[in-house]
Design a protein around this motif. Structure first.
Motif, PDB file in Angstrom:
ATOM      1  N   LEU A  88       1.036  -1.020   0.062  1.00  0.00           N
ATOM      2  CA  LEU A  88      -0.215   0.445  -0.310  1.00  0.00           C
ATOM      3  C   LEU A  88       1.093   0.801   0.636  1.00  0.00           C
ATOM      4  N   VAL A  89       0.472   2.073  -0.569  1.00  0.00           N
ATOM      5  CA  VAL A  89       0.815   3.315  -1.090  1.00  0.00           C
ATOM      6  C   VAL A  89      -0.187   4.536   0.212  1.00  0.00           C
ATOM      7  N   LEU A  90       0.772   4.871   1.068  1.00  0.00           N
ATOM      8  CA  LEU A  90      -0.242   5.658   1.618  1.00  0.00           C
ATOM      9  C   LEU A  90       0.577   7.823   1.582  1.00  0.00           C
ATOM     10  N   ARG A  91      -0.389   8.349   1.719  1.00  0.00           N
ATOM     11  CA  ARG A  91       0.251  10.245   0.925  1.00  0.00           C
ATOM     12  C   ARG A  91      -0.863  10.858   2.829  1.00  0.00           C
ATOM     13  N   LEU A  92       0.619  10.835   2.965  1.00  0.00           N
ATOM     14  CA  LEU A  92       0.145  11.952   4.145  1.00  0.00           C
ATOM     15  C   LEU A  92      -0.013  13.605   4.517  1.00  0.00           C
ATOM     16  N   LYS A  93      -0.992  14.137   4.210  1.00  0.00           N
ATOM     17  CA  LYS A  93      -0.892  15.589   4.916  1.00  0.00           C
ATOM     18  C   LYS A  93      -0.219  15.696   6.734  1.00  0.00           C
ATOM     19  N   LEU A  94       0.600  16.610   6.899  1.00  0.00           N
ATOM     20  CA  LEU A  94       1.007  16.768   7.504  1.00  0.00           C
ATOM     21  C   LEU A  94       0.279  17.703   8.181  1.00  0.00           C
ATOM     22  N   ARG A  95       0.048  17.598   9.852  1.00  0.00           N
ATOM     23  CA  ARG A  95      -0.132  18.921  10.129  1.00  0.00           C
ATOM     24  C   ARG A  95       0.489  19.888  10.829  1.00  0.00           C
ATOM     25  N   PRO A  96       0.075  21.232  11.513  1.00  0.00           N
ATOM     26  CA  PRO A  96       1.174  22.384  11.828  1.00  0.00           C
ATOM     27  C   PRO A  96       1.631  21.500  12.629  1.00  0.00           C
ATOM     28  N   GLY A  97       2.923  21.812  12.779  1.00  0.00           N
ATOM     29  CA  GLY A  97       3.973  21.611  13.944  1.00  0.00           C
ATOM     30  C   GLY A  97       4.445  20.489  13.886  1.00  0.00           C
ATOM     31  N   GLN A  98       3.788  18.956  12.940  1.00  0.00           N
ATOM     32  CA  GLN A  98       5.108  17.896  12.927  1.00  0.00           C
ATOM     33  C   GLN A  98       6.013  17.999  11.763  1.00  0.00           C
ATOM     34  N   ASP A  99       7.139  17.623  11.957  1.00  0.00           N
ATOM     35  CA  ASP A  99       8.017  16.988  10.968  1.00  0.00           C
ATOM     36  C   ASP A  99       7.959  15.327   9.910  1.00  0.00           C
ATOM     37  N   ALA A 100       8.568  15.679   8.867  1.00  0.00           N
ATOM     38  CA  ALA A 100       8.812  14.294   8.281  1.00  0.00           C
ATOM     39  C   ALA A 100       9.869  13.227   9.307  1.00  0.00           C
ATOM     40  N   PHE A 101      10.522  13.620   9.517  1.00  0.00           N
ATOM     41  CA  PHE A 101      11.743  13.273  10.820  1.00  0.00           C
ATOM     42  C   PHE A 101      11.036  12.454  11.473  1.00  0.00           C
ATOM     43  N   ASP A 102       9.393  12.465  11.968  1.00  0.00           N
ATOM     44  CA  ASP A 102       9.376  11.686  13.021  1.00  0.00           C
ATOM     45  C   ASP A 102       8.280  10.252  12.634  1.00  0.00           C
ATOM     46  N   VAL A 103       8.025  10.782  11.247  1.00  0.00           N
ATOM     47  CA  VAL A 103       7.441   9.819  10.497  1.00  0.00           C
ATOM     48  C   VAL A 103       8.304   9.265  10.448  1.00  0.00           C
ATOM     49  N   ALA A 104       9.338   9.252   9.877  1.00  0.00           N
ATOM     50  CA  ALA A 104      10.616   7.800   9.136  1.00  0.00           C
ATOM     51  C   ALA A 104      11.303   7.164  10.921  1.00  0.00           C
ATOM     52  N   ALA A 105      11.160   7.863  11.860  1.00  0.00           N
ATOM     53  CA  ALA A 105      11.403   7.546  13.126  1.00  0.00           C
ATOM     54  C   ALA A 105      10.126   6.749  13.597  1.00  0.00           C
ATOM     55  N   ALA A 106       9.072   6.599  13.374  1.00  0.00           N
ATOM     56  CA  ALA A 106       8.502   5.083  13.124  1.00  0.00           C
ATOM     57  C   ALA A 106       8.243   4.561  12.595  1.00  0.00           C
ATOM     58  N   THR A 107       8.064   4.614  11.638  1.00  0.00           N
ATOM     59  CA  THR A 107       8.473   3.682  10.647  1.00  0.00           C
ATOM     60  C   THR A 107       8.170   2.029  10.590  1.00  0.00           C
ATOM     61  N   ASP A 108       9.275   1.614  11.835  1.00  0.00           N
ATOM     62  CA  ASP A 108       9.461   0.707  12.514  1.00  0.00           C
ATOM     63  C   ASP A 108       7.709   0.131  13.277  1.00  0.00           C
TER      64      ASP A 108
END
Length: 451
Positions: free
Chosen positions: A89-109
């Motif tokens: 699956l491919v999910l495309r997400l729109k981050l909320r104000p204050g969020q960072d792409a690094f936070d998502v990358a760190a939570a992938t596991d």
């Protein structure tokens, strides 16, 4: 009711067998639907548990107080699109104000475990938009390349990435590359896939194989020049340098630098030249580069310096002249002598198959992607073809090459032998081969008797 129970039991058993024996079929039949429902149902709670939510804004809190309603909950990233693929699956997400792409990358596991997927990778598409690629099964266990791939000049599909995407070797984007790997690690199969993919394109292949030609000479019908020993390799590299200088003279003569020519039409490399004047691009494949750098006598040392100097010049200056390097070997470090580290610095693309020690992995990724070093030394021996690839941007990924036999690669080269260009400067190194004998068709009497 009995028939319904039997039918349900049959479906469950079929799904279990497919998941065990044919995970790709299971994903296409049952997995996509189940995974999509699982992601949509669990999405809000999973994002909250992974710390990927933001508290409600002040105006929402104020509005809730004024209307005497409960305080609104924290909000996860908004799903822009969910798209099923043949592997996940491919999910495309729109981050909320204050969020960072690094936070998502760190939570992938954690996302991988929460959504019960085999793997999850993240990449930032643009500001505040992140793409999550989820794989439903181990796509590298049994590599199956998709039927349709994007083909372009000087761009070859050579492997499958761990996120299910196709890994391309794009010479226009990454001109020179280094491929490392121990014996029986799959390095030769990677090279065969590369040659088989380039055989169908308008490109001149030049090879240096100091193992007496056992790897590249079977593919000789598609090569414009080949060398099977260091002495011939030194002369071949000198001829390539001369060809490069001639191409630069052609570019200078056709640059069209005048006051009435727009800047976009000024030629700076062969791809800016008109089609009728553009020289054929050249891909130089070097197998076991250490054999070119080793020496035992003073004469061999002089030859070695001559070879390394020519390779370094081609790596530094060859891109604009349409000369691209593909360097392969088991080790490639400073112990091979002076000039090696300068040559390695010019090799942007790095691919490491299974290596025998950590220092070999450091040779490939220590200067560009230190995180990939650990992944490279953890490749098991029972998975030949599995590799880690990266470039100077610091990004890296696991890939695996589909198994291609030497016969399949030879057939591809023979099929496209008519595309082999004649490069005048390299004519002395063109392999001399006998003509292919046509296979006679069976006689009519024989065919009738067999029927």
């Amino acid at each position: 009711m009995t028939w319904l129970t039997v039918l349900l039991l049959l479906v469950v058993v079929t799904a279990g067998l497919l998941r065990w024996r044919r995970p790709a079929w299971y994903w296409l039949t049952f997995g996509i639907t189940l995974a999509t429902l699982r992601v949509l149902v669990r999405y809000a709670s999973v994002m909250d548990a992974c710390g990927l939510t933001v508290p409600p804004s002040r105006w929402r809190l104020a509005l809730a107080r004024m209307s005497n309603r409960p305080a609104p909950e924290s909000r996860p990233p908004r799903i822009l699109r969910i798209r099923p693929t043949r592997t996940g699956l491919v999910l495309r997400l729109k981050l909320r104000p204050g969020q960072d792409a690094f936070d998502v990358a760190a939570a992938t596991d954690r996302l991988r475990h929460s959504f019960a997927m085999y793997g999850v990778t993240s990449r930032e598409l643009r500001s505040s938009v992140v793409e999550l690629r989820m794989t439903g099964y181990d796509v590298l266990k049994r590599v199956q390349m998709p039927a349709k791939v994007d083909r372009a000049p000087m761009r070859v599909p050579v492997a499958l990435r761990e996120d299910g995407a196709v890994h391309y070797r794009d010479y226009r984007a990454i001109p020179h590359a280094l491929t490392l790997g121990a014996t029986k690690s799959g390095k030769s199969v990677y090279q065969r896939n590369l040659v088989a993919g380039l055989a169908a394109q308008d490109v001149a292949l030049v090879g240096i194989d100091c193992k007496q030609g056992v790897e590249l000479f079977p593919l000789a019908r598609r090569f414009s020049a080949l060398a099977d020993n260091p002495d011939t390799a030194a002369e071949l590299l000198d001829a390539l340098v001369s060809h490069m200088e001639g191409v630069y003279q052609l570019i200078r003569a056709e640059q069209r630098i005048t006051a009435d020519v727009p800047d976009a039409e000024i030629a700076a490399d062969i791809w800016d030249l008109p089609d009728d004047l553009r020289p054929t691009p050249i891909v130089l494949l070097v197998d076991e580069v250490a054999e070119l750098a080793l020496f035992a006598t003073k004469e061999e040392e002089k030859r070695r310096d001559r070879i390394i100097t020519a390779l370094a010049r081609l790596a530094q200056l060859g891109r604009a002249a349409g000369i691209y390097l593909e360097i392969c070997g088991q080790r490639f470090g400073s112990e091979l002598g002076k000039g090696i580290t300068m040559l390695r610095a010019q090799l942007t693309g790095r691919t490491a198959h299974r290596v025998n020690d950590e220092s070999s992995a450091n040779m490939a990724f220590g200067d560009i992607a230190p995180d990939a070093v650990l992944a490279a030394i953890q490749i098991p021996t029972e998975t030949p073809g599995l590799a880690v690839t990266g470039d100077s941007s610091g990004g890296w990924a696991r890939i695996r090459t589909p198994h291609t036999t030497l016969r399949q690669a030879v057939n591809a080269c023979n099929r496209h032998a008519d595309r082999t260009p004649d490069v005048p400067e390299l004519a002395a190194f063109r392999p001399a081969l006998p003509q292919l004998k046509p296979v006679p068709a069976p006689a009519v009497e024989t065919a009738s008797a067999a029927a």
